[in-house]
Design a protein around this motif. Structure first.
Motif, short mmCIF file in Angstrom:
data_model
loop_
_atom_site.label_atom_id
_atom_site.label_comp_id
_atom_site.label_asym_id
_atom_site.label_seq_id
_atom_site.Cartn_x
_atom_site.Cartn_y
_atom_site.Cartn_z
N GLU A 236 0.83 -1.20 0.00
CA GLU A 236 0.00 0.00 0.00
C GLU A 236 0.87 1.26 0.00
O GLU A 236 0.56 2.24 -0.70
CB GLU A 236 -0.93 0.00 1.22
CG GLU A 236 -1.97 -1.10 1.20
CD GLU A 236 -1.41 -2.46 1.62
OE1 GLU A 236 -0.23 -2.50 2.07
OE2 GLU A 236 -2.13 -3.46 1.49
N LYS A 240 0.96 4.11 -3.12
CA LYS A 240 0.71 5.54 -2.96
C LYS A 240 1.86 6.37 -3.51
O LYS A 240 1.65 7.45 -4.07
CB LYS A 240 0.49 5.86 -1.49
CG LYS A 240 -0.82 5.31 -0.93
CD LYS A 240 -0.97 5.64 0.55
CE LYS A 240 -2.28 5.07 1.10
NZ LYS A 240 -2.43 5.33 2.55
N GLN A 243 1.84 6.39 -7.61
CA GLN A 243 0.77 7.06 -8.34
C GLN A 243 1.16 8.43 -8.90
O GLN A 243 0.97 8.69 -10.09
CB GLN A 243 -0.47 7.17 -7.46
CG GLN A 243 -1.77 7.33 -8.22
CD GLN A 243 -2.01 6.22 -9.22
OE1 GLN A 243 -1.59 5.09 -9.03
NE2 GLN A 243 -2.65 6.56 -10.33
N ARG A 259 -4.83 3.74 -11.96
CA ARG A 259 -3.74 3.63 -10.99
C ARG A 259 -2.94 2.36 -11.26
O ARG A 259 -3.45 1.42 -11.89
CB ARG A 259 -4.27 3.62 -9.55
CG ARG A 259 -4.96 2.33 -9.13
CD ARG A 259 -5.40 2.40 -7.67
NE ARG A 259 -5.89 1.12 -7.16
CZ ARG A 259 -7.12 0.69 -7.27
NH1 ARG A 259 -8.03 1.44 -7.88
NH2 ARG A 259 -7.48 -0.50 -6.79
#
Length: 793
Positions: A236, A240, A243, A259
């Motif tokens: 995760e 992030k 992106q 994404r």
């Protein structure tokens, strides 16, 4: 100790021979249950060990493309933009390395022999990301020159005649390349890689070197991007950070919906985005196999108690001669373990024989190889030993408690609690059986609903040809004698993978887009709910001014009803070159889609664009069903005669639907097979128990008949006593089956109702099977003459 083991083996063998019918029934049930469990374990082992061939699989990820927006089911693709790897490696601190693979077909030529193979063009540092076991050569530097080549051992033997071929040269796609490293063969079905040849992407003619950048405003996903995260970094966190780095590769209208998501390579096989329902199917299959094994084990325990009760005198004599309860229990436990080991060996043989059939049935590539994986045999035998101890513990302790004096006298002594335990086990068996019958019925009904009623269109005898509506072919096909209709659409009619972001009254929406000629609706039997299709130009238009929408789009745009949407202008200016700022809704059609009903039907716009501006397409041909082989041959010949290059790519729409619901079909078949096994095992166990009960109650039946009971009364008594556990099983099975099947059905956007009549029907089927299994034997016992029964010993 040796003498004790010898005694146990001799006693076990003698009792198997003396009671061969009941012992055979008990062992056969175990073999069937164990074989089913072993096969399911082998099938489950493949996705659970997926990509474990990569030593650092826990830190190796595939960057997958995800398109998602409010009101849209996320769409997952295993490929990504070609420029993403370099940007990620240079700008994302959480990523240690990144590299690309591009799959391609290439001609390999050596010594005058040419073969076409699937290969991967790979970045020079690919093996820094995905580290495979190397057999020879320097894997780290193998692809760092433009002529570097890496092969699996099997591929090296195929093209060079031996695995030790380092330094040998072969032409790949017209350029000489040198084998620099050989890696271990990739187990089939256990990795996401399908080719065994890796060629350096630095080669002048490699697919990576020849790849062109996207035009301004365009966006394509073409390569597989692998990344290795630094130690301690979560997926995760890396996602992030990735992106904003890749945002420049994505056109602004799509940026908010797109994404890159890192997915661990050992979790790809069960990832919901790529294999919807795969994890659920694995759990369901494993649970059902376990339940069948529990039925077989319950049968075995019941019949073990019944067999041991025949050995009352043996138990009494042994106890009278000083044997303690532990000695007697030890012997029965040892005999149970020996029987389990024998059943396991037979089950392994059956599993090895049936494994190719199971692989073909489920579309898996499970293996049972004792040589390459010797720990597998050890684990299976250990599991059998533990199961034997668990299954034998209760009978051993129960039977060792029988009093010696009564057993020596030959009294009809049964261990305390034995009858209740037998009834409880039979109840559990039939509860599982009833639950499986209900589940099989529900899965079958949902499959039929998905493949028929949920389509809301007529796909019977519809053939699709992959082509962007070639005018000459379409015109000639319409004139063939067995062709009813021909129309054209974009490929997104079947795939549903084309979407368009829209701004509507201050809201951001993402809708699916299908380009199609207006005649496509009539061909598939779709009639408008509101508006008219006659307002559309029959051959499409280059500038979209009119549009058809579905019911889901009516709800997404906030229209009160289908009729209220007619005449509204939708902002589809990006739909085609030179498109207007708004397209008028001229018709609303029912929700229909060629995608799985596991996902809700998306808001969809059907654009009557002219085929000449499509990028790819489908020609739909409606046939009348007669003279099918001749008609297909004419279509194939017509494809060549109208000047189309390459072989025709055609398939029936029904084949697409069958592939779409292949997993649901396998679920239905899997439940049917296991239900059949459960029925057979439960009835087999009931026959064994009724045999034992008939012998144990011979005197009781004789006394009842001597006192005036009729054959009918005795038969009714026996059948009622055998039926009570089956009736009680319904009380256990119904609530559990209702809860489980309700949860399963909730996984579908469209589903059948859970009919209440299924539950009593399943109970009646189970009861009928039980009565049929024991009726003949019960009748023979009930009609015995009292004199023979009273003299029985």
């Amino acid at each position: 100790m040796t003498r004790l083991l010898h005694h146990w083996l001799v006693a076990w063998g003698r009792n198997l021979v003396a009671n061969r019918l009941l012992a055979g029934i008990a062992t056969a049930g175990l073999v069937i249950g164990l074989a089913g469990a072993i096969l399911m374990a082998l099938v489950a082992r493949v996705p659970l060990t997926y990509n474990h061939v990569v030593p650092a699989h826990a830190r190796t990820y595939l960057a997958v493309s995800v398109v998602s927006a409010p009101g849209m089911v996320p769409d997952y693709q295993q490929k990504s933009p070609a420029g993403a790897a370099a940007l990620i490696e240079a700008n994302v601190g959480e990523v240690e390395a990144a590299a690309r693979l591009l799959e391609a077909e290439a001609e390999l030529r050596r010594g005058g022999t040419a073969q076409t193979e699937a290969i991967y063009w790979a970045d020079p540092d690919y093996f820094d990301v995905a580290r495979f076991p190397v057999l020879s050569g320097d894997l780290a530097s193998a692809l760092r020159s433009g002529h570097g080549l890496v092969m699996t051992e099997a591929m090296a033997r195929k093209h060079f005649g031996r695995a030790e071929a380092l330094g040998e040269t072969i032409d790949v796609a017209g350029q000489p390349m040198v084998l620099r490293a050989v890696i271990a063969d990739l187990p089939p079905g256990s990795t996401d890689l399908t080719a065994g040849i890796f060629a350096s992407g630095l080669a002048a003619r490699s697919g990576l070197a020849l790849m062109q950048a996207d035009q301004p405003g365009a966006f394509s996903i073409t390569v597989r991007t692998y990344i290795r995260l630094r130690a301690g970094i979560a997926a995760e966190q890396a996602g992030k950070a990735i992106q904003p780095v890749i945002a420049g590769l994505v056109p602004p209208p799509v940026r908010a919906a797109y994404r890159l998501e890192p997915v661990r390579i050992d979790r790809l096989a069960l990832h919901e985005g790529f294999h919807p329902g795969a994890r659920e199917r694995l759990v369901i299959g494993s649970v059902v196999a376990l339940l069948v094994l529990l039925i077989a084990t319950a049968n075995f325990v019941n019949l073990s108690v019944a067999l041991a009760e025949r050995r009352r005198r043996e138990i009494g004599i042994r106890k009278a001669n000083g044997a303690g309860r532990g000695h007697v229990a030890g012997q029965f436990l040892a005999e149970t373990v020996l029987t389990l080991l024998l059943a396991t060996i037979l089950a392994l043989a059956a599993a090895e024989w049936l494994l190719p059939v199971v692989n073909g049935f489920l579309g898996t590539q499970a293996r049972l190889d004792y040589v390459e994986d010797p720990t597998l045999l050890l684990l299976l035998l250990s599991a059998a030993l533990l199961l034997g101890l668990a299954a034998g513990a209760y009978p051993a302790l129960l039977l060792s408690s029988m009093p010696p004096a009564a057993t020596i006298r030959g009294s009809d002594v049964a261990p305390a609690g034995g009858g209740r335990m037998r009834s409880a086990l039979v109840t559990a068996q039939f509860a599982i059986l009833i639950g499986l019958i209900i589940a099989t019925s529900v899965v079958h009904q949902q499959r039929l609903f998905a493949m028929r009623e949920a389509l809301r269109m007529n796909i019977d005898q519809v053939l699709t040809v992959t082509a962007p509506c070639p005018a000459a072919f379409v015109a000639e096909a319409e004139g063939l004698p067995r062709v009813r209709a021909v129309s054209c659409s974009s490929e997104s009619l079947l795939s549903g993978n084309t979407f368009l972001p829209l701004e509507w009254r201050g809201r951001q929406l993402v809708v699916h887009v299908v380009s199609a000629l207006p005649s496509i609706f009539a061909l598939y039997g779709v009639r408008p709910l509101a508006g008219t299709l006659s307002a559309l130009p029959p051959h499409g238009e280059k500038t979209v001014t009119r549009v058809v929408i579905n019911e889901a789009a009516v709800r997404a745009f906030g229209f009160a009803s289908p009729a209220a949407a007619i005449g509204e202008a939708l902002p589809v200016q990006g739909a085609s070159p030179g498109g207007a700022t708004g397209a008028q809704v001229v018709a609303v059609v029912p929700d229909f889609a060629f995608q799985s009903i596991e996902k809700p039907i998306e808001p969809t716009l059907y654009l009557p664009e002219s085929p000449e501006i499509w990028n790819g397409g489908l020609v739909s041909v409606k046939l009348d069903g007669r003279d099918m082989p001749e008609t297909l041959s004419r279509i194939d010949r017509l494809w060549r005669d109208t000047g189309n290059a390459g072989p025709i790519e055609r398939a029936f729409v029904s084949e697409h639907i069958e592939r779409l619901y292949a997993s649901l079909e396998r679920n239905a078949q899997l439940f049917a097979v296991f239900s059949g096994l459960a029925i057979f095992l439960a009835c087999l166990g009931l026959v064994g128990l009724s045999l034992s009960a008939a012998q144990r109650r011979t005197k009781e039946i004789g006394l009842r008949k001597a006192l005036g009971a009729s054959t009918r009364q005795i038969l009714t008594l026996l059948l009622w006593q055998l039926s009570r556990p089956v009736l009680l099983a319904n009380l256990l099975a119904w609530p559990v089956a209702w809860w489980l099947m309700r949860r399963w059905l909730n996984g579908f956007a469209e589903r059948i109702p859970l009919h209440l009549w299924l539950f009593p029907a399943a109970g009646l089927v189970a009861l009928a099977l039980a009565l049929v299994s024991v009726a003949t034997l019960a009748y023979l016992v009930a009609r015995q003459k009292p004199v023979h029964a009273l003299r029985y010993e």
